[in-house]
Design a protein around this motif. Structure first.
Motif, short mmCIF file in Angstrom:
data_model
loop_
_atom_site.label_atom_id
_atom_site.label_comp_id
_atom_site.label_asym_id
_atom_site.label_seq_id
_atom_site.Cartn_x
_atom_site.Cartn_y
_atom_site.Cartn_z
N TRP A 166 -25.65 -4.05 -26.25
CA TRP A 166 -26.85 -4.34 -25.47
C TRP A 166 -26.60 -4.04 -24.00
N MET A 167 -25.44 -4.45 -23.50
CA MET A 167 -25.12 -4.26 -22.09
C MET A 167 -25.10 -2.76 -21.73
N ARG A 168 -24.47 -1.95 -22.58
CA ARG A 168 -24.43 -0.50 -22.34
C ARG A 168 -25.85 0.08 -22.27
N SER A 169 -26.67 -0.33 -23.22
CA SER A 169 -28.05 0.17 -23.28
C SER A 169 -28.84 -0.25 -22.04
N GLY A 190 -28.34 4.09 -15.07
CA GLY A 190 -27.65 5.30 -15.47
C GLY A 190 -26.14 5.17 -15.37
N VAL A 191 -25.63 3.97 -15.58
CA VAL A 191 -24.19 3.72 -15.48
C VAL A 191 -23.64 3.12 -16.77
N GLU A 192 -22.35 3.22 -16.93
CA GLU A 192 -21.61 2.62 -18.05
C GLU A 192 -20.83 1.42 -17.51
N PRO A 193 -20.97 0.24 -18.10
CA PRO A 193 -20.19 -0.91 -17.64
C PRO A 193 -18.68 -0.64 -17.77
N ARG A 194 -17.92 -1.11 -16.78
CA ARG A 194 -16.46 -0.96 -16.79
C ARG A 194 -15.82 -2.32 -16.56
N PRO A 195 -15.83 -3.18 -17.58
CA PRO A 195 -15.38 -4.56 -17.40
C PRO A 195 -13.90 -4.72 -17.06
N TYR A 196 -13.08 -3.73 -17.33
CA TYR A 196 -11.64 -3.87 -17.08
C TYR A 196 -11.17 -3.10 -15.85
N GLU A 197 -12.10 -2.52 -15.11
CA GLU A 197 -11.75 -1.68 -13.96
C GLU A 197 -10.88 -2.42 -12.94
N TYR A 198 -11.32 -3.59 -12.50
CA TYR A 198 -10.56 -4.33 -11.48
C TYR A 198 -9.24 -4.84 -12.03
N LYS A 199 -9.25 -5.32 -13.26
CA LYS A 199 -8.01 -5.81 -13.86
C LYS A 199 -6.97 -4.70 -13.92
N ASN A 200 -7.39 -3.52 -14.32
CA ASN A 200 -6.46 -2.39 -14.42
C ASN A 200 -6.05 -1.86 -13.05
N LYS A 201 -7.00 -1.79 -12.13
CA LYS A 201 -6.72 -1.25 -10.80
C LYS A 201 -5.80 -2.16 -10.01
N THR A 213 -21.69 -2.83 -13.66
CA THR A 213 -20.57 -1.96 -13.33
C THR A 213 -19.25 -2.69 -13.53
N TYR A 214 -18.81 -3.43 -12.52
CA TYR A 214 -17.47 -4.03 -12.57
C TYR A 214 -17.45 -5.52 -12.90
N LEU A 215 -18.56 -6.19 -12.74
CA LEU A 215 -18.59 -7.64 -12.92
C LEU A 215 -19.35 -7.99 -14.21
N VAL A 216 -18.90 -7.43 -15.31
CA VAL A 216 -19.56 -7.64 -16.60
C VAL A 216 -19.31 -9.07 -17.06
N GLU A 217 -20.39 -9.79 -17.32
CA GLU A 217 -20.30 -11.19 -17.72
C GLU A 217 -20.63 -11.32 -19.21
N ARG A 218 -19.70 -11.81 -19.95
CA ARG A 218 -19.92 -12.00 -21.39
C ARG A 218 -20.53 -13.39 -21.62
N THR A 243 -36.32 -5.72 -15.38
CA THR A 243 -36.81 -6.65 -16.39
C THR A 243 -36.28 -8.04 -16.07
N ILE A 244 -36.91 -9.03 -16.65
CA ILE A 244 -36.41 -10.40 -16.51
C ILE A 244 -35.01 -10.48 -17.12
N THR A 245 -34.80 -9.77 -18.22
CA THR A 245 -33.50 -9.73 -18.87
C THR A 245 -32.61 -8.78 -18.08
N ALA A 246 -31.50 -9.28 -17.60
CA ALA A 246 -30.60 -8.48 -16.78
C ALA A 246 -29.17 -8.65 -17.27
N GLY A 247 -28.23 -8.04 -16.57
CA GLY A 247 -26.83 -8.13 -16.96
C GLY A 247 -26.31 -9.55 -16.98
N ASP A 248 -26.82 -10.41 -16.12
CA ASP A 248 -26.48 -11.84 -16.11
C ASP A 248 -27.65 -12.56 -16.76
#
Length: 163
Positions: A81-84, A91-102, A58-63, A34-39
């Motif tokens: 909205w982002m999860r949906s 078919g994925v779940e956003p993980r915005p804190y993955e890199y920060k935690n890792k 996935t890992y680069l979730v932009e608020r 769609t035109i509407t995307a994660g960014d």
């Protein structure tokens, strides 16, 4: 709006007789594109857009949202909205804190053995708000360029002593 339409037509190489810009040409490739995307500022077209949308799902979730004061239609950002979007698209779940935690970016200097890192920030760049802008130790440094930005080279002004 007529003035804006004429300007965009010239920029996009369209004749004034063409009434509309085909937004479908800006769709990323892949399932459920769609035109509407994660960014929300746009991910680009074809496979480049699909790759960028995958990263933002996935890992680069932009608020990033748009307020009443924006030139864009009002659109508050929500994680729901982002999860949906990401579930439907990839078919994925956003993980915005993955890199920060890792990689423990929230306490890089004292919780890791990291040394000799230079974080650079162009403060004329909207992305700089997410950057590390202060030295974290004697060997993990931040360099802030007041007029720098990742898009500086695209400026119509040309080179100056401030580049």
């Amino acid at each position: 709006l007529d003035k804006l339409s004429k300007f965009l037509s010239k920029m996009l190489g369209k004749a004034e007789s063409d009434n509309c810009f085909d937004l479908s040409s800006q769709l990323p490739s892949g399932v459920n594109a769609t035109i509407t995307a994660g960014d929300w500022s746009g991910v680009g077209s074809s496979s480049n857009g699909e790759i960028w949308d995958t990263q933002t799902c996935t890992y680069l979730v932009e608020r990033i949202g748009f307020s009443q004061r924006s030139m864009f239609p009002n659109r508050p950002w929500t994680m729901d909205w982002m999860r949906s979007h990401c579930a439907a698209r990839f078919g994925v779940e956003p993980r915005p804190y993955e890199y920060k935690n890792k990689w423990r970016f929230d306490d890089l200097a004292s919780s890791t053995n990291a040394t000799r890192i230079l974080f650079t920030n162009g403060l004329n760049d909207g992305w700089s708000v997410g950057g590390i802008k202060e030295d974290l130790s004697d060997s993990i440094l931040a360099l802030n360029l007041k007029t720098g930005a990742h898009h500086s080279d695209l400026s119509h002004v040309g080179h100056s002593r401030h580049d």
